[in-house]
Design a protein around this motif. Structure first.
Motif: not given
Length: 157
Positions: A33-40
């Motif tokens: 939902l919020e890409p900045s909440n995820w890490v590659v």
């Protein structure tokens, strides 16, 4: 791209002409939902591989609060340490340990509601980890939105 926020990785790859798709690295198929909440955590093809502009790059991502795969299951009746987990995972972990009377609050003092629990990280818990309170004791979790300062909790923001 490893260790970059998903939003940053998307921007870099898109600027280089690649099509980007993401997958939950935990296998839970959670919506992003919020890409900045995820890490590659990884990408395919790999960072050193040759790929033509316009080709697809798959990014495997996780939340910074995702527990390692070696985490022990909670012990019934003993409060687990849920600080640094996302709010949903913290609630699930406490319930697995036998605690169902749970509450949450905005740890910034702004009194915001935690509408999407997976977008909040727990920075405090009212019952100490390892304690054995009555299962009817209410446990309150203090949380901040991902990306906000986490104070003295030790959590990555």
């Amino acid at each position: 791209m490893a260790d970059l926020r998903l939003s940053e990785a998307r921007n870099l790859l898109s600027a280089r002409g690649y099509r980007v798709t993401e997958e939950d690295a935990t296998g839970q198929k959670r919506p992003i939902l919020e890409p900045s909440n995820w890490v590659v955590v990884s990408q395919s093809p790999g960072a050193d591989a040759e790929a033509a502009s316009g080709s697809q790059v798959v990014l495997k991502v996780r939340k910074p609060t995702d527990p390692s795969t070696s985490q022990e299951p909670p012990v019934k009746g003993t409060v687990p340490n849920v600080v640094c987990l996302d709010l949903q995972k913290a609630q699930d972990t406490l319930q697995a340990a036998g605690f169902y009377l749970l509450g949450s609050e905005d740890a910034t003092g702004k009194h915001r509601q935690q509408l999407v629990d997976r977008n909040w990280v727990v920075v405090t818990q009212s019952a100490s980890p390892g304690s054995r309170p009555d299962p009817k004791t209410k446990i309150t979790l203090g949380a901040v939105k991902f990306g906000e300062p986490t104070g003295a909790s030790g959590c990555a923001s």
